[in-house]
Design a protein around this motif. Structure first.
Motif, PDB file in Angstrom:
ATOM      1  N   ALA A   1       6.542   1.963  -0.139  1.00 37.29           N
ATOM      2  CA  ALA A   1       6.350   0.424  -0.112  1.00 37.29           C
ATOM      3  C   ALA A   1       7.122  -0.187   1.133  1.00 37.29           C
ATOM      4  CB  ALA A   1       6.603  -0.272  -1.494  1.00 37.29           C
ATOM      5  N   MET A   2       8.312   0.330   1.529  1.00 37.52           N
ATOM      6  CA  MET A   2       8.864  -0.436   2.466  1.00 37.52           C
ATOM      7  C   MET A   2       8.558  -0.102   3.625  1.00 37.52           C
ATOM      8  SD  MET A   2      11.821  -2.199   3.154  1.00 37.52           S
ATOM      9  CE  MET A   2      11.944  -2.606   1.432  1.00 37.52           C
ATOM     10  N   GLY A   3       8.171  -1.067   4.575  1.00 38.67           N
ATOM     11  CA  GLY A   3       7.609  -0.654   6.027  1.00 38.67           C
ATOM     12  C   GLY A   3       8.772  -0.571   6.910  1.00 38.67           C
ATOM     13  N   GLY A   4       8.480  -0.183   7.978  1.00 37.99           N
ATOM     14  CA  GLY A   4       9.422  -0.326   9.107  1.00 37.99           C
ATOM     15  C   GLY A   4       9.950   0.913   9.584  1.00 37.99           C
ATOM     16  N   ARG A   5       9.720   1.879   8.540  1.00 38.46           N
ATOM     17  CA  ARG A   5      10.492   3.226   8.743  1.00 38.46           C
ATOM     18  C   ARG A   5       9.302   4.295   9.102  1.00 38.46           C
ATOM     19  NH1 ARG A   5      14.333   3.324   3.499  1.00 38.46           N
ATOM     20  NH2 ARG A   5      11.909   2.755   2.901  1.00 38.46           N
ATOM     21  N   SER A   6       9.721   5.308   9.549  1.00 31.26           N
ATOM     22  CA  SER A   6       8.710   6.611   9.792  1.00 31.26           C
ATOM     23  C   SER A   6       8.007   7.260   8.457  1.00 31.26           C
ATOM     24  CB  SER A   6       9.129   7.558  10.785  1.00 31.26           C
ATOM     25  OG  SER A   6       9.282   7.020  11.974  1.00 31.26           O
ATOM     26  N   PRO A   7       7.125   7.495   8.400  1.00 32.30           N
ATOM     27  CA  PRO A   7       6.367   8.194   7.104  1.00 32.30           C
ATOM     28  C   PRO A   7       7.096   9.462   6.777  1.00 32.30           C
ATOM     29  CG  PRO A   7       5.038   8.538   8.838  1.00 32.30           C
ATOM     30  CD  PRO A   7       5.937   7.712   9.538  1.00 32.30           C
TER      31      PRO A   7
ATOM     32  N   GLU B   1      -7.642   3.754   7.791  1.00 32.21           N
ATOM     33  CA  GLU B   1      -6.920   4.398   6.702  1.00 32.21           C
ATOM     34  C   GLU B   1      -7.283   3.811   5.223  1.00 32.21           C
ATOM     35  OE1 GLU B   1      -2.755   4.427   7.982  1.00 32.21           O
ATOM     36  OE2 GLU B   1      -3.161   5.304   9.833  1.00 32.21           O
ATOM     37  N   PRO B   2      -7.172   4.612   4.375  1.00 26.86           N
ATOM     38  CA  PRO B   2      -7.115   3.823   3.142  1.00 26.86           C
ATOM     39  C   PRO B   2      -5.938   3.365   2.605  1.00 26.86           C
ATOM     40  CG  PRO B   2      -7.473   6.352   2.763  1.00 26.86           C
ATOM     41  CD  PRO B   2      -7.586   6.135   4.427  1.00 26.86           C
ATOM     42  N   ARG B   3      -5.880   2.522   2.092  1.00 28.66           N
ATOM     43  CA  ARG B   3      -4.282   1.973   1.419  1.00 28.66           C
ATOM     44  C   ARG B   3      -3.829   2.869   0.615  1.00 28.66           C
ATOM     45  NH1 ARG B   3      -3.243  -3.655  -1.329  1.00 28.66           N
ATOM     46  NH2 ARG B   3      -1.420  -3.026  -2.031  1.00 28.66           N
TER      47      ARG B   3
ATOM     48  N   TYR C   1       2.376   6.203  -0.601  1.00 30.27           N
ATOM     49  CA  TYR C   1       2.817   5.792   0.462  1.00 30.27           C
ATOM     50  C   TYR C   1       3.998   4.851   0.184  1.00 30.27           C
ATOM     51  CZ  TYR C   1       2.473   5.701   5.468  1.00 30.27           C
ATOM     52  OH  TYR C   1       2.491   5.916   6.906  1.00 30.27           O
TER      53      TYR C   1
ATOM     54  N   ASP D   1     -11.156  -0.633   2.837  1.00 26.34           N
ATOM     55  CA  ASP D   1     -10.232  -0.312   1.437  1.00 26.34           C
ATOM     56  C   ASP D   1      -8.999  -1.105   1.262  1.00 26.34           C
ATOM     57  OD1 ASP D   1      -9.546   1.752  -0.620  1.00 26.34           O
ATOM     58  OD2 ASP D   1      -7.722   2.246   0.270  1.00 26.34           O
TER      59      ASP D   1
ATOM     60  N   LEU E   1      -1.871  11.473   6.012  1.00 29.98           N
ATOM     61  CA  LEU E   1      -2.493  10.952   7.278  1.00 29.98           C
ATOM     62  C   LEU E   1      -3.168  11.920   7.890  1.00 29.98           C
ATOM     63  CD1 LEU E   1       0.418   8.354   8.470  1.00 29.98           C
ATOM     64  CD2 LEU E   1      -1.755   8.073   7.238  1.00 29.98           C
TER      65      LEU E   1
ATOM     66  N   LYS F   1      -1.142   1.203  -2.283  1.00 28.74           N
ATOM     67  CA  LYS F   1      -1.528   0.786  -3.754  1.00 28.74           C
ATOM     68  C   LYS F   1      -1.715   1.738  -4.657  1.00 28.74           C
ATOM     69  CE  LYS F   1      -6.856   0.229  -2.697  1.00 28.74           C
ATOM     70  NZ  LYS F   1      -7.741  -0.896  -2.210  1.00 28.74           N
ATOM     71  N   ARG F   2      -2.037   2.947  -4.150  1.00 29.01           N
ATOM     72  CA  ARG F   2      -2.396   4.216  -5.234  1.00 29.01           C
ATOM     73  C   ARG F   2      -0.960   5.154  -5.255  1.00 29.01           C
ATOM     74  NH1 ARG F   2      -6.432   3.687  -1.570  1.00 29.01           N
ATOM     75  NH2 ARG F   2      -8.398   3.420  -2.614  1.00 29.01           N
TER      76      ARG F   2
ATOM     77  N   THR G   1      10.138  -4.126   6.357  1.00 32.99           N
ATOM     78  CA  THR G   1       8.974  -5.260   5.891  1.00 32.99           C
ATOM     79  C   THR G   1       8.510  -4.744   4.305  1.00 32.99           C
ATOM     80  OG1 THR G   1       7.138  -3.677   6.586  1.00 32.99           O
ATOM     81  CG2 THR G   1       7.940  -4.986   8.274  1.00 32.99           C
TER      82      THR G   1
END
Lengths: 480, 480, 480
Positions: C391-397, C380-382, C389, B76, C405, C385-386, B142
């Motif tokens: 956009a800023m990574g590095g933190r917990s969901p 996992e699907p991305r 989720y 995906d 998930l 882009k939908r 990131t």
């Protein structure tokens, strides 16, 4: 047939009474007396001590004696030479008997070869065995398969031995002969068998195992007086090589063994211990776990492990029989184990009697436990019109009524009476008695073998076929 | 081959020694040194930092580097543009470098686009990230898939910023290129593979994940020196998109993955944590649970959850691989997680070494663990005549004898040596060594693949066929 | 459709509001008011009291009344004569009404035969029932199937009765008539039914069971206003013989009963109690256990036993329906049980409302709970882009991301949304809402019936076929 678990003990005692001609209260004394008769005999895995033992047992029950010749191959083993002993002693430098077989059977290492020799203490020392931690006890040692000789003695005596020359005299024989074991078969209505196994190879150890021999003998005697569906087989054999002989000669018969129990160590002050079969989920495991944990005082249940008594052989992967083990203390689980302190003071009439009673309860439940089928499974049947339920409504049901509701609800052919007792928390005796009432009322029948969902198959197919169910069906239920 | 779990740690250290040319005591130091080499590199999910990292790893083990072009569709996802960065800073109103990439890799939000801009503090503020709860730590952020830019800085520095115009310079590039990952394959006798996976995308975070990279590298190096039946595959890839690339390119190979482990976070002071595979009952779950809970100090075992490292992808329902995860602290489970405080002071040679040793133990058990078959399953075989059992009877068996009894009793082809170790409570090393003795004595053979009752299939069918069993059979056992 | 469990209570109250025309806060009052209307009626297992009761219920919901003639055979039972009563009393030696039916319905033993007789106190005594432990409470007694008569009275009153002649007058009738029960069917998209059952035979006992009747009525009323896939059937019937009549007339329909719940005793101050179905592992068991233990305050879950309300019949082995039971206190589990102290003071609007709300939550989960299939199961699907989720990574969901998930990871067709909620520890409402988002994003579809691994089959096959999955397949996923 007889009724409640609560009553089984008393009844069993009464039955033993009938069988032995003694008052019930004396069953424990009788057991103790028989153990005391067996105690002085010098047994080993072969020899006249075993034969003498089987003869005493044979005075109480019909015992077939089997002899297996020395040298016979038995699976990976072979039957050893027959060992007998007349006398043995160690004479001190002063000529006195320092170690004297005539004082205690345990003084000689079992299977010691014949000998007449003079040695220094240093030369003798490796042949002397004692228990430093228990300086007044004589240990029990054997050397069945390696030609050897030795003496066991109190550590106190060992420490007192002074340097000098010692005379060793062992008046034993090691010669082709045979291994002896005894078998008592009590036929029931079915070819399915319940197997009881006890070892008869230990000399002058009271708990291990005159207790097991006494209880197995009395149990067999009592079963002979009881109505029964199962057949029962009691094997009295030397440990390991004896059970291997029996297994080897009975391989075709093993498929008939539905339940089994190794008996031993049943007279000491410890609480009861049930050791599960290798399978771990056999009917015998369920039953003995139930009885042992419900005993007063409660006993314990332990997992199978491949060390112990003849369950080692019976539960080896090539046989994997549904056989558990009942003891009080376990092998190597009490200080006096395999020493002269395992004597007649360690066992008592009361403990022996209570052990026997538990075995009798087990037999009664094995005999009566079945998977039943509710013949009116749609809704509750109307118990009141059959006099099985109180007429006055609005109050909670009495225990007997609760037992009936449980049985009717669970009896779809998958649950045994013991299952129902355990799920409901109602005593087995009450469940069984309620099942009898429901059966008499035409509401319940024994499950036919083929449809049973567990291993246990009631013995006689013809007898357990739910005849009433069929009548009821063709009669369309209208007559009830 | 080597013997007891108790010895595995020491031996493994010795083996690492042989492989690294350093004294065993220095394995921890060597791991720490390698982690220190990897620490300063500015990694991301693509770019030269990853390549530099793989090059360092490639100096220790034979590493195949793979490049996947930007824009490649991967399930995906698609591989993003490649990102590289030369420099980045925020200049204050006075021209001083308020935030300076050259001072710490974490200062730049990973994947920040190139920029040269003058902004007021208010305009800049949304692009600045700090950790108010830890004012002296720089967070790690990131923005891989949304074109964006930003800086991470100490909250103390952020609070000190005064209104005014700031100059932002980001000398980065976002351009078509490729994603890099490395793969080390160590062939064994079987095509069945053990997969180790570690992520290589984090810049200047010591525990997360220079620790994992160092341990995976040393482990691969050590395995190369060991006899083995399994093949081993180590994948060093950027998180998520990297494992997806690997999965996508290796779909045909996944059926060979018999066991797998994601490695990371292995140098911090925490105890070991095993996270179960999605399946929850794989051999790797049994094994790592066994080792981690038996570790000193004991670690913990947690259930699978779909957040974490690359087990997210490996255990997605479309793959559902038998892959667990080994860490010390877990992601987001320690204060310094994803901040500049996850530095070389957080990890230690000792913790790294003990993590490596546990991995080595796991490999040794994977290699030696099998389901065995007792070739003399009827009764116990006579161990004494083979010198495997003490000749003097009457005493309880020694540990080695107990181990043999357990193996013989349980080895009907359904229980593995590890199963037997767990059931008996006897250490795996003792069980394995006793199994070797029994095998040498012709009493035991490895279970053939087809008859195995669990998933695990020993690798080479020809090798595991119980040749001895057949000989024994045709030889009728008489020769033993 | 509606959203979160957390919101269900409020919404349900709101819905009840819409249905009843009362403000939400008054739902409890309305329930209490309806229970108060039902309380004074003298019900039994037959007679006009039941009909009057069904008429009141019929004013709220569409209720079909069924009459089953006296003498009709119902499995092992038959419908008894119809009983009605006008008046009954015991007149003392002085002519005063010592026991007076007009003062309390419970004074007469239900189904007492008509009588006019003069007796001494000694003759009368066996016909008088009291509760010595609660001297001010009148017990509840019945004699449905044995022709009999009797009075229930306060023990205080019984003790005050002096020797002398007493006049007994019972103006009742026992005559061929019929047994009445009511049925409310609410059609859904599927023929699969959810069954609610409540008993309507108890006179003037508030908790047992005007509470159950009120809640069942309101619940049916509310369900009628909701979108639904299941059909719902509410049965209001006399205990035992009434449920047997219903079972007997609906045997062909039972295969459609997918879930069921017996309702009763829902207004007392006790916490909620869910009693498992006989099967013990039905969907309804999972669901009600989940809700009851998550309730505030938490309730309890008990195993099935064959005593209680109409689960006795519904779960008899011949039917074994997937039917559990919801109460607060259990039968015979509170002091006031089956006595005049089970009056309107024992139940409260708040407890009634909270019981109703839990039933509404159960219905909402039954309606929305499904096994889903991840349509992009490889990795996992991305989500980013939908827009699903951050956009800023590095933190917990975030929680919503974690829910997604979990759903994606577990949705291989074997896990229901409720399974996922339980495994993840995330609330059902959040799971369901995340599942809706994923479904809308084309990443998830309902599992088709045939491939489901558990009993529960979503109702309409056409609707639950994962149409998107097929599109996605043929469209090769490129459009996402």
């Amino acid at each position: 047939m007889n009724a409640a678990v609560a009553q089984l003990g008393r009844k069993a005692a009464g039955a033993a009474d009938a069988a032995t001609g003694q008052p019930a209260a004396d069953v424990g004394q009788a057991l103790y007396g028989f153990a005391s008769q067996l105690y002085p005999i010098c047994r080993s895995i072969t020899g006249n001590g075993v034969r003498q033992t089987l003869e005493l047992i044979g005075q109480r029950i019909e015992l077939a004696r089997h002899e297996v010749a020395s040298g016979t191959r038995v699976f990976d083993w072979e039957v050893p030479l027959e060992w007998n002993i007349e006398d043995a002693c160690v004479l001190g430098p002063d000529g006195a008997r320092v170690v004297d077989f005539r004082a205690h059977n345990l003084h000689i290492v079992s299977y010691s070869e014949p000998l007449q020799r003079s040695l220094t203490l240093d030369e003798l020392r490796p042949h002397l065995h004692s228990l430093p931690a228990h300086p007044d006890w004589i240990p029990y040692r054997t050397s069945y398969y390696r030609r050897h000789w030795g003496f066991c003695l109190r550590d106190r005596a060992l420490q007192a031995m002074r340097p000098g020359r010692y005379q060793v005299q062992i008046d034993s024989s090691l010669a082709p002969g045979s291994l002896s074991y005894g078998e008592c078969f009590i036929a029931g209505k079915s070819r399915e068998e319940v197997l009881f196994f006890t070892h008869v190879c230990h000399p002058s150890l009271a708990n291990d195992n005159t207790s097991g021999m006494a209880i197995a003998s009395f149990l067999a005697q009592w079963i002979g007086t009881q109505p029964r569906r199962y057949s029962y087989r009691f094997v009295f054999a030397p440990g390991t090589i004896g059970s291997l002989c029996w297994l080897s000669r009975n391989q075709q018969r093993l498929k008939h063994v539905r339940h089994g129990l190794v008996l031993g160590l049943l007279g000491d002050p410890g609480t009861l211990t049930y050791k599960r079969s290798r399978r771990g989920d056999c009917d015998i495991d369920q039953l003995l776990s139930y009885l042992v944990t419900a005993a007063d005082p409660p006993g314990s249940v332990i997992d199978f492990e491949p060390y112990g008594y003849d369950e080692r052989q019976l539960c080896s992967p090539g046989f994997n029989l549904p056989v558990g083990r009942l003891t009080r203390s376990v092998n190597d689980g009490y200080a006096q184990y395999h020493s002269s302190a395992d004597d007649l003071a360690l066992i008592s009439p009361g403990q022996l009697q209570r052990s026997l009673e538990l075995c009798q309860q087990a037999v009664e439940i094995l005999e009566s436990n079945r998977r039943m089928v509710n013949l009116a499974p749609k809704g509750e049947p109307r118990l009141g019109k059959r006099g099985l339920y109180g007429a006055m409504g609005g109050r909670s049901p009495a225990d007997r009524e609760r037992a009936m509701l449980w049985i009717l609800n669970q009896s779809d052919g998958s649950a045994s009476l013991l299952d129902i007792a355990q799920r409901s928390g109602i005593g087995y005796a009450a469940i069984r008695s309620a099942a009898d009432e429901l059966t008499n009322a035409g509401l319940l029948a024994a499950q036919r073998t083929a449809a049973g969902k567990r291993r246990q198959r009631p013995a006689g197919p013809a007898r357990t076929r739910p005849v009433r169910a069929r009548k009821a069906k063709s009669g369309s239920g209208g007559k009830r």
